[in-house]
Write a protein that holds these residues in place. Structure first.
Motif, PDB file in Angstrom:
ATOM      1  N   GLU A  18      34.287  49.148  44.585  1.00  0.00           N
ATOM      2  CA  GLU A  18      33.408  48.005  44.293  1.00  0.00           C
ATOM      3  C   GLU A  18      33.961  46.720  44.922  1.00  0.00           C
ATOM      4  O   GLU A  18      33.201  45.915  45.466  1.00  0.00           O
ATOM      5  N   LEU A  19      35.264  46.542  44.868  1.00  0.00           N
ATOM      6  CA  LEU A  19      35.857  45.360  45.500  1.00  0.00           C
ATOM      7  C   LEU A  19      35.698  45.426  47.018  1.00  0.00           C
ATOM      8  O   LEU A  19      35.458  44.401  47.674  1.00  0.00           O
ATOM      9  N   ARG A  20      35.832  46.613  47.559  1.00  0.00           N
ATOM     10  CA  ARG A  20      35.650  46.783  48.997  1.00  0.00           C
ATOM     11  C   ARG A  20      34.220  46.429  49.398  1.00  0.00           C
ATOM     12  O   ARG A  20      33.999  45.784  50.425  1.00  0.00           O
ATOM     13  N   ARG A  21      33.248  46.820  48.574  1.00  0.00           N
ATOM     14  CA  ARG A  21      31.860  46.466  48.860  1.00  0.00           C
ATOM     15  C   ARG A  21      31.651  44.956  48.766  1.00  0.00           C
ATOM     16  O   ARG A  21      30.955  44.355  49.583  1.00  0.00           O
ATOM     17  N   ASP A  22      32.291  44.319  47.768  1.00  0.00           N
ATOM     18  CA  ASP A  22      32.207  42.857  47.648  1.00  0.00           C
ATOM     19  C   ASP A  22      32.717  42.187  48.925  1.00  0.00           C
ATOM     20  O   ASP A  22      32.136  41.205  49.403  1.00  0.00           O
ATOM     21  N   ILE A  23      33.824  42.719  49.473  1.00  0.00           N
ATOM     22  CA  ILE A  23      34.398  42.142  50.694  1.00  0.00           C
ATOM     23  C   ILE A  23      33.467  42.363  51.883  1.00  0.00           C
ATOM     24  O   ILE A  23      33.201  41.450  52.665  1.00  0.00           O
ATOM     25  N   ASN A  24      32.942  43.573  52.009  1.00  0.00           N
ATOM     26  CA  ASN A  24      32.048  43.870  53.129  1.00  0.00           C
ATOM     27  C   ASN A  24      30.769  43.049  53.073  1.00  0.00           C
ATOM     28  O   ASN A  24      30.186  42.714  54.114  1.00  0.00           O
ATOM     29  N   GLU A  25      30.307  42.729  51.861  1.00  0.00           N
ATOM     30  CA  GLU A  25      29.077  41.944  51.701  1.00  0.00           C
ATOM     31  C   GLU A  25      29.336  40.443  51.762  1.00  0.00           C
ATOM     32  O   GLU A  25      28.402  39.651  51.652  1.00  0.00           O
ATOM     33  N   GLY A  26      30.607  40.042  51.919  1.00  0.00           N
ATOM     34  CA  GLY A  26      30.919  38.634  52.086  1.00  0.00           C
ATOM     35  C   GLY A  26      31.195  37.864  50.818  1.00  0.00           C
ATOM     36  O   GLY A  26      31.360  36.632  50.865  1.00  0.00           O
ATOM     37  N   ARG A  27      31.252  38.549  49.687  1.00  0.00           N
ATOM     38  CA  ARG A  27      31.561  37.829  48.447  1.00  0.00           C
ATOM     39  C   ARG A  27      32.962  37.230  48.513  1.00  0.00           C
ATOM     40  O   ARG A  27      33.209  36.137  48.001  1.00  0.00           O
ATOM     41  N   TYR A  28      33.877  37.956  49.126  1.00  0.00           N
ATOM     42  CA  TYR A  28      35.227  37.450  49.384  1.00  0.00           C
ATOM     43  C   TYR A  28      35.424  37.446  50.895  1.00  0.00           C
ATOM     44  O   TYR A  28      35.285  38.477  51.548  1.00  0.00           O
ATOM     45  N   GLN A  29      35.734  36.283  51.451  1.00  0.00           N
ATOM     46  CA  GLN A  29      35.835  36.112  52.892  1.00  0.00           C
ATOM     47  C   GLN A  29      37.249  36.438  53.395  1.00  0.00           C
ATOM     48  O   GLN A  29      38.212  36.383  52.623  1.00  0.00           O
ATOM     49  N   PRO A  30      37.377  36.785  54.686  1.00  0.00           N
ATOM     50  CA  PRO A  30      38.714  36.989  55.257  1.00  0.00           C
ATOM     51  C   PRO A  30      39.614  35.782  55.026  1.00  0.00           C
ATOM     52  O   PRO A  30      39.201  34.637  55.221  1.00  0.00           O
ATOM     53  N   GLY A  31      40.829  36.045  54.557  1.00  0.00           N
ATOM     54  CA  GLY A  31      41.769  34.977  54.258  1.00  0.00           C
ATOM     55  C   GLY A  31      41.649  34.418  52.859  1.00  0.00           C
ATOM     56  O   GLY A  31      42.507  33.648  52.414  1.00  0.00           O
ATOM     57  N   GLU A  32      40.599  34.800  52.138  1.00  0.00           N
ATOM     58  CA  GLU A  32      40.384  34.281  50.782  1.00  0.00           C
ATOM     59  C   GLU A  32      41.181  35.099  49.768  1.00  0.00           C
ATOM     60  O   GLU A  32      41.329  36.316  49.909  1.00  0.00           O
ATOM     61  N   ARG A  33      41.680  34.418  48.744  1.00  0.00           N
ATOM     62  CA  ARG A  33      42.431  35.107  47.701  1.00  0.00           C
ATOM     63  C   ARG A  33      41.481  35.794  46.732  1.00  0.00           C
ATOM     64  O   ARG A  33      40.466  35.219  46.319  1.00  0.00           O
ATOM     65  N   LEU A  34      41.806  37.008  46.383  1.00  0.00           N
ATOM     66  CA  LEU A  34      41.035  37.727  45.368  1.00  0.00           C
ATOM     67  C   LEU A  34      41.333  37.144  43.996  1.00  0.00           C
ATOM     68  O   LEU A  34      42.376  36.504  43.790  1.00  0.00           O
ATOM     69  N   PRO A  35      40.441  37.345  43.022  1.00  0.00           N
ATOM     70  CA  PRO A  35      40.725  36.872  41.674  1.00  0.00           C
ATOM     71  C   PRO A  35      42.038  37.440  41.141  1.00  0.00           C
ATOM     72  O   PRO A  35      42.495  38.502  41.576  1.00  0.00           O
ATOM     73  N   ALA A  36      42.631  36.719  40.201  1.00  0.00           N
ATOM     74  CA  ALA A  36      43.880  37.172  39.588  1.00  0.00           C
ATOM     75  C   ALA A  36      43.680  38.524  38.921  1.00  0.00           C
ATOM     76  O   ALA A  36      42.568  38.889  38.532  1.00  0.00           O
ATOM     77  N   GLU A  37      44.774  39.262  38.803  1.00  0.00           N
ATOM     78  CA  GLU A  37      44.694  40.595  38.192  1.00  0.00           C
ATOM     79  C   GLU A  37      44.112  40.523  36.782  1.00  0.00           C
ATOM     80  O   GLU A  37      43.335  41.392  36.378  1.00  0.00           O
ATOM     81  N   THR A  38      44.472  39.489  36.020  1.00  0.00           N
ATOM     82  CA  THR A  38      43.943  39.358  34.644  1.00  0.00           C
ATOM     83  C   THR A  38      42.430  39.152  34.665  1.00  0.00           C
ATOM     84  O   THR A  38      41.717  39.706  33.821  1.00  0.00           O
ATOM     85  N   ALA A  39      41.936  38.379  35.652  1.00  0.00           N
ATOM     86  CA  ALA A  39      40.495  38.157  35.753  1.00  0.00           C
ATOM     87  C   ALA A  39      39.771  39.442  36.133  1.00  0.00           C
ATOM     88  O   ALA A  39      38.692  39.742  35.618  1.00  0.00           O
ATOM     89  N   LEU A  40      40.371  40.214  37.045  1.00  0.00           N
ATOM     90  CA  LEU A  40      39.764  41.484  37.438  1.00  0.00           C
ATOM     91  C   LEU A  40      39.783  42.484  36.285  1.00  0.00           C
ATOM     92  O   LEU A  40      38.822  43.237  36.088  1.00  0.00           O
ATOM     93  N   ALA A  41      40.883  42.479  35.524  1.00  0.00           N
ATOM     94  CA  ALA A  41      40.960  43.378  34.370  1.00  0.00           C
ATOM     95  C   ALA A  41      39.865  43.043  33.362  1.00  0.00           C
ATOM     96  O   ALA A  41      39.259  43.945  32.757  1.00  0.00           O
ATOM     97  N   GLU A  42      39.592  41.759  33.188  1.00  0.00           N
ATOM     98  CA  GLU A  42      38.528  41.353  32.264  1.00  0.00           C
ATOM     99  C   GLU A  42      37.159  41.734  32.813  1.00  0.00           C
ATOM    100  O   GLU A  42      36.294  42.212  32.077  1.00  0.00           O
ATOM    101  N   ARG A  43      36.968  41.543  34.120  1.00  0.00           N
ATOM    102  CA  ARG A  43      35.674  41.883  34.745  1.00  0.00           C
ATOM    103  C   ARG A  43      35.356  43.363  34.599  1.00  0.00           C
ATOM    104  O   ARG A  43      34.229  43.730  34.238  1.00  0.00           O
TER     105      ARG A  43
END
Length: 261
Positions: A18-43
Motif C-alpha cells: 500500500e505504501l508502494r502504491r502511495d509512492i507510485n501515485e505521487g502521494r509521497y514524492q521522491p526525496g520526501e520523508r515518509l510519516p513517522a513509524e508511530t503515525a504509520l502504526a496508527e494508520r
C-alpha cells in the motif's frame, strides 16, 4: 487495507504494498520523508515491529532509504538505467565503471544440466551439461538486491577452469571466456520477457507476492556462430528502465518472413 496481494499475505507485506502504491501515485514524492513509524502504526492499526518490517521491504526494493536519526525517505530515483546494446564496448574501455555501485555474490559455480529455456538459446538438448555461474547483485550502499543472474558456458570452454569456482573473476566474464576460447564475441541476441516473479525470485528481490520482473536471455556468439555464452538477468520491473540506442537503416530492408509484433 486494500492491496493487490492476497488476504493471506503477511500484514507487513500488505502495508509495504500500500505504501508502494502511495509512492507510485505521487502521494509521497521522491526525496520526501515518509510519516513517522508511530503515525504509520496508527494508520494501519498494527504494532511498530510490523511497520518496521514493511519499511524494510521498501528499503530492500530500493524504493525507500532510511537516514539514521532523521527518518525514512522516498528514494530520489529508484529506477536503474540498463543500456545493453553497447555493453561490450563500455566494458572493454572501463570495466570498473559498470560495476562501481554493485557487489557480486556468486551463489553457485560448476557443472549443471541446462534448463529448457537456455538449451533452446544455445541450440542444444535440454539436460546437456554446461558450466553455470549464478549470482545475485547488491547495491553497495543500501545492500538491497538489484539483480538475479546466471551465465551458462559450454563445457569445452569452461570445464576444469577457474570459472567452476565461486570466486569473482579477475576481468569481465566475457573477456575471460574470450581468453579461454580463443574467440571473440561478435554478435548477440536479447530476448526480453515481462512476467510475474517466481516465489524464490520474490523472496530474493524483496518483491510482494505477484510482483513483476523483467527477464532477459542474452545469447552471445563468435564470428563463426559458435555460442560462447548464454546469460540471463532478472530485475524488478518497477526498478529498471531499458534504454536502447542504435543507428537507423537508411535503405529498405525486406524481411524474409513476416514480422511479429
Amino acid at each position: 487495507m486494500t492491496t493487490g496481494l492476497g488476504g493471506f499475505a503477511p500484514k507487513y507485506q500488505r502495508i509495504a504494498e500500500e505504501l508502494r502504491r502511495d509512492i507510485n501515485e505521487g502521494r509521497y514524492q521522491p526525496g520526501e520523508r515518509l510519516p513517522a513509524e508511530t503515525a504509520l502504526a496508527e494508520r494501519f492499526r498494527v504494532s511498530l515491529p510490523t511497520i518496521r518490517q514493511a519499511i524494510g521491504v521498501l528499503r530492500a526494493q530500493g524504493i525507500a532509504e532510511s537516514k539514521h536519526g532523521i527518518g525514512t525517505f522516498v528514494r530520489q530515483d529508484h529506477r536503474l538505467e540498463r543500456r545493453s546494446r553497447h555493453r561490450y564496448g563500455r566494458a572493454r574501455s572501463d570495466q570498473k565503471l559498470l560495476t562501481a555501485h554493485l557487489r557480486h555474490d556468486i551463489v553457485f559455480a560448476g557443472p549443471e544440466q541446462v534448463p529448457a529455456r537456455i538449451a533452446e538459446a544455445m541450440g542444444i538438448d535440454e539436460g546437456t551439461e554446461v558450466i553455470t555461474r549464478r549470482r545475485v547483485l547488491y547495491d553497495k550502499e543500501s545492500n538491497a538486491p538489484e539483480e538475479i543472474g546466471a551465465s551458462y558456458i559450454p563445457t569445452d570452454i569452461a570445464r576444469g577452469t577457474f570459472l567452476e569456482k565461486r570466486d569473482v573473476v579477475p576481468n569481465a566474464l566475457f573477456l575471460c571466456i574470450e581468453d579461454l576460447s580463443g574467440k571473440r564475441y561478435h554478435h548477440a541476441r536479447d530476448q526480453w520477457i515481462a512476467r510475474s516473479a517466481t516465489p524464490e525470485e520474490a523472496v530474493t528481490l524483496g518483491l510482494p507476492q505477484g510482483g513483476q520482473v523483467m527477464h532477459v536471455i542474452h545469447t552471445a556468439r563468435a564470428e563463426d556462430d559458435t555460442v560462447l555464452e548464454v546469460s540471463e538477468s532478472i530485475w524488478p520491473a518497477d526498478r529498471v528502465t531499458i534504454i536502447d540506442e542504435y543507428l537507423i537503416d537508411q535503405e529498405p530492408n525486406v524481411p524474409d518472413t513476416p514480422s511479429q509484433i
